[in-house]
Write a protein that holds these residues in place. Sequence first.
Motif, PDB file in Angstrom:
ATOM      1  N   ALA A  21      -5.294 -12.869  -4.126  1.00 18.50           N
ATOM      2  CA  ALA A  21      -4.387 -13.073  -5.253  1.00 18.50           C
ATOM      3  C   ALA A  21      -3.546 -11.825  -5.498  1.00 18.50           C
ATOM      4  O   ALA A  21      -2.349 -11.914  -5.811  1.00 18.50           O
ATOM      5  CB  ALA A  21      -5.183 -13.437  -6.497  1.00 18.50           C
ATOM      6  N   ALA A  22      -4.145 -10.626  -5.363  1.00 20.97           N
ATOM      7  CA  ALA A  22      -3.401  -9.378  -5.546  1.00 20.97           C
ATOM      8  C   ALA A  22      -2.325  -9.228  -4.480  1.00 20.97           C
ATOM      9  O   ALA A  22      -1.193  -8.807  -4.773  1.00 20.97           O
ATOM     10  CB  ALA A  22      -4.355  -8.190  -5.519  1.00 20.97           C
ATOM     11  N   LEU A  23      -2.655  -9.571  -3.233  1.00 21.18           N
ATOM     12  CA  LEU A  23      -1.665  -9.481  -2.157  1.00 21.18           C
ATOM     13  C   LEU A  23      -0.503 -10.446  -2.393  1.00 21.18           C
ATOM     14  O   LEU A  23       0.658 -10.105  -2.175  1.00 21.18           O
ATOM     15  CB  LEU A  23      -2.331  -9.780  -0.811  1.00 21.18           C
ATOM     16  N   ARG A  24      -0.815 -11.636  -2.844  1.00 13.78           N
ATOM     17  CA  ARG A  24       0.248 -12.606  -3.094  1.00 13.78           C
ATOM     18  C   ARG A  24       1.136 -12.147  -4.246  1.00 13.78           C
ATOM     19  O   ARG A  24       2.363 -12.242  -4.160  1.00 13.78           O
ATOM     20  CB  ARG A  24      -0.331 -13.992  -3.394  1.00 13.78           C
ATOM     21  N   ARG A  25       0.524 -11.646  -5.335  1.00 17.66           N
ATOM     22  CA  ARG A  25       1.333 -11.170  -6.457  1.00 17.66           C
ATOM     23  C   ARG A  25       2.221 -10.017  -6.015  1.00 17.66           C
ATOM     24  O   ARG A  25       3.393  -9.927  -6.403  1.00 17.66           O
ATOM     25  CB  ARG A  25       0.418 -10.751  -7.603  1.00 17.66           C
ATOM     26  N   SER A  26       1.685  -9.099  -5.211  1.00 19.66           N
ATOM     27  CA  SER A  26       2.478  -7.972  -4.714  1.00 19.66           C
ATOM     28  C   SER A  26       3.639  -8.462  -3.855  1.00 19.66           C
ATOM     29  O   SER A  26       4.758  -7.951  -3.957  1.00 19.66           O
ATOM     30  CB  SER A  26       1.592  -7.016  -3.918  1.00 19.66           C
ATOM     31  N   ALA A  27       3.375  -9.450  -3.004  1.00 20.67           N
ATOM     32  CA  ALA A  27       4.444 -10.006  -2.174  1.00 20.67           C
ATOM     33  C   ALA A  27       5.532 -10.649  -3.040  1.00 20.67           C
ATOM     34  O   ALA A  27       6.729 -10.540  -2.744  1.00 20.67           O
ATOM     35  CB  ALA A  27       3.871 -11.020  -1.191  1.00 20.67           C
ATOM     36  N   GLN A 152      -0.192   0.862  -5.506  1.00 22.60           N
ATOM     37  CA  GLN A 152      -0.699   0.143  -6.666  1.00 22.60           C
ATOM     38  C   GLN A 152      -1.545  -1.051  -6.243  1.00 22.60           C
ATOM     39  O   GLN A 152      -2.568  -1.359  -6.856  1.00 22.60           O
ATOM     40  CB  GLN A 152       0.468  -0.311  -7.548  1.00 22.60           C
ATOM     41  N   THR A 153      -1.116  -1.702  -5.173  1.00 20.66           N
ATOM     42  CA  THR A 153      -1.891  -2.833  -4.657  1.00 20.66           C
ATOM     43  C   THR A 153      -3.254  -2.366  -4.162  1.00 20.66           C
ATOM     44  O   THR A 153      -4.262  -3.069  -4.322  1.00 20.66           O
ATOM     45  CB  THR A 153      -1.127  -3.520  -3.520  1.00 20.66           C
ATOM     46  N   ALA A 154      -3.298  -1.171  -3.585  1.00 18.16           N
ATOM     47  CA  ALA A 154      -4.578  -0.618  -3.118  1.00 18.16           C
ATOM     48  C   ALA A 154      -5.545  -0.448  -4.281  1.00 18.16           C
ATOM     49  O   ALA A 154      -6.738  -0.735  -4.164  1.00 18.16           O
ATOM     50  CB  ALA A 154      -4.343   0.722  -2.422  1.00 18.16           C
ATOM     51  N   VAL A 155      -5.036   0.018  -5.429  1.00 14.37           N
ATOM     52  CA  VAL A 155      -5.886   0.161  -6.613  1.00 14.37           C
ATOM     53  C   VAL A 155      -6.416  -1.206  -7.038  1.00 14.37           C
ATOM     54  O   VAL A 155      -7.598  -1.370  -7.349  1.00 14.37           O
ATOM     55  CB  VAL A 155      -5.110   0.817  -7.771  1.00 14.37           C
ATOM     56  N   ALA A 156      -5.513  -2.222  -7.056  1.00 12.77           N
ATOM     57  CA  ALA A 156      -5.918  -3.568  -7.450  1.00 12.77           C
ATOM     58  C   ALA A 156      -6.977  -4.128  -6.508  1.00 12.77           C
ATOM     59  O   ALA A 156      -7.947  -4.769  -6.942  1.00 12.77           O
ATOM     60  CB  ALA A 156      -4.700  -4.494  -7.487  1.00 12.77           C
ATOM     61  N   MET A 157      -6.827  -3.871  -5.205  1.00  7.25           N
ATOM     62  CA  MET A 157      -7.793  -4.375  -4.240  1.00  7.25           C
ATOM     63  C   MET A 157      -9.116  -3.620  -4.344  1.00  7.25           C
ATOM     64  O   MET A 157     -10.191  -4.200  -4.163  1.00  7.25           O
ATOM     65  CB  MET A 157      -7.213  -4.292  -2.827  1.00  7.25           C
ATOM     66  N   GLU A 158      -9.044  -2.329  -4.667  1.00  6.85           N
ATOM     67  CA  GLU A 158     -10.277  -1.561  -4.879  1.00  6.85           C
ATOM     68  C   GLU A 158     -11.021  -2.083  -6.097  1.00  6.85           C
ATOM     69  O   GLU A 158     -12.254  -2.231  -6.076  1.00  6.85           O
ATOM     70  CB  GLU A 158      -9.938  -0.087  -5.062  1.00  6.85           C
ATOM     71  N   VAL A 159     -10.281  -2.379  -7.169  1.00  4.34           N
ATOM     72  CA  VAL A 159     -10.898  -2.953  -8.364  1.00  4.34           C
ATOM     73  C   VAL A 159     -11.528  -4.305  -8.042  1.00  4.34           C
ATOM     74  O   VAL A 159     -12.631  -4.620  -8.487  1.00  4.34           O
ATOM     75  CB  VAL A 159      -9.860  -3.088  -9.495  1.00  4.34           C
ATOM     76  N   ALA A 160     -10.818  -5.118  -7.244  1.00  3.32           N
ATOM     77  CA  ALA A 160     -11.349  -6.427  -6.855  1.00  3.32           C
ATOM     78  C   ALA A 160     -12.638  -6.276  -6.055  1.00  3.32           C
ATOM     79  O   ALA A 160     -13.608  -7.009  -6.274  1.00  3.32           O
ATOM     80  CB  ALA A 160     -10.310  -7.194  -6.035  1.00  3.32           C
ATOM     81  N   ASP A 161     -12.660  -5.306  -5.137  1.00  2.00           N
ATOM     82  CA  ASP A 161     -13.873  -5.069  -4.348  1.00  2.00           C
ATOM     83  C   ASP A 161     -15.023  -4.604  -5.241  1.00  2.00           C
ATOM     84  O   ASP A 161     -16.179  -5.015  -5.058  1.00  2.00           O
ATOM     85  CB  ASP A 161     -13.601  -4.017  -3.271  1.00  2.00           C
ATOM     86  N   SER A 162     -14.711  -3.749  -6.215  1.00  3.91           N
ATOM     87  CA  SER A 162     -15.745  -3.276  -7.129  1.00  3.91           C
ATOM     88  C   SER A 162     -16.309  -4.416  -7.964  1.00  3.91           C
ATOM     89  O   SER A 162     -17.524  -4.502  -8.181  1.00  3.91           O
ATOM     90  CB  SER A 162     -15.179  -2.184  -8.042  1.00  3.91           C
TER      91      SER A 162
END
Length: 378
Positions: A21-27, A152-162
């Motif tokens: 979802a984060a990747l799609r929003r970023s795209a 910023q997407t990396a932060v969102a993906m890190e949060v998602a992984d956490s």
Amino acid sequence: MTVPGIDTEFSALLSLLDRTAALRRSAEIVHRVLGADLAAGANRIAEDDTMEVVAVVGGRTEALNGLVVRPQEGLGGQAAVLRRTAAVADYCLSRAITHDFDHAVRAEGLHAVMAAPIVRAHRLYGLLYAARRTTVPWTDGDRTALLGLARQTAVAMEVADSAREMAEVAVFSERQRLAMRLHDSVGATLFSLRVALTSARTAAEAGADATLELLADALALTERATSELRAQTHSLHQAPEDKALAVALQGDCLDFFERTGVAAELVVLGDLPPLDTGRTDVLRRTAREALLNVEKHAGAHSVVVSLYTFEGGVGMTVADDGMAGDITLHDDRGLGLWTMAERVERVGGRVSCVGNDEGGGTVRVWVPAARAFQPAEP
């Protein structure tokens, strides 16, 4: 460099708690803010930094969806290895990259392409792409903006992984707790049963008159173990009241995926206010109807169901990336949703169904919490 429209959407990006979802929003942001004809996000799927394209916005074909990009392959593979933004003015004619994916690029009619690695603390999470169907080159400002959004997407993906890791820890912790309960109740009873049966066998071999009494004790222990096991199994199956809706929707998403092969994720944003049984049932039935419409009409690659607190109640969205985003509640295809809208309104809620600018559709539902009531909008 700050690009209007990117920083303001960062908090929304963080709240998704889901990699895809984060990747799609970023795209979507790249497509809109950078004026790209096509934007895409790729997720890292292997330790050797192999990527898979999981979100495409502005595509005309299915050529890029699911594309696997290995290190050094094409523009993205180069950006992943170098850990910096890479760009070409004409992808298929460039001598700076390999041409493993020219067929997909040609199918989309792309020329100028740019890729930025999604990196945080030296860890690669994926790639962001921006592409044009002309040979107009990307500027330094474009490169900076894409790299900034990738960070910023990396932060969102890190949060998602956490968040996922915390959820898994909670699940295993609960499993350990239940294992101890089974050990202390059913396990102890079964041990006593074994002792009773061993005594009965010994008594029978010795011809003692106590055999029937020992067997009666064993039968009583068997019934006790069965009862305890039934109670523990029921407690495992029964979700807590405040988690029942999320557990049910998670099951619906899994059923949808197994039935269609289309990825369906549930995202729960924070603690939800309490709902009565009627409103909980309405939300679940609406989600099922929305998923059914996606299955029938959307031709989607992914669906995200979200639950969140909103205006003193619970909000739910069902968003897909398909091609049938123009469906409305009053469309002939949306008869089921129209019926659901009536049910939602009866419990004081509201529902809407809209097409997304970048394709696909979104169903939004709101119902009041157990002690709140807001009339449906006229």
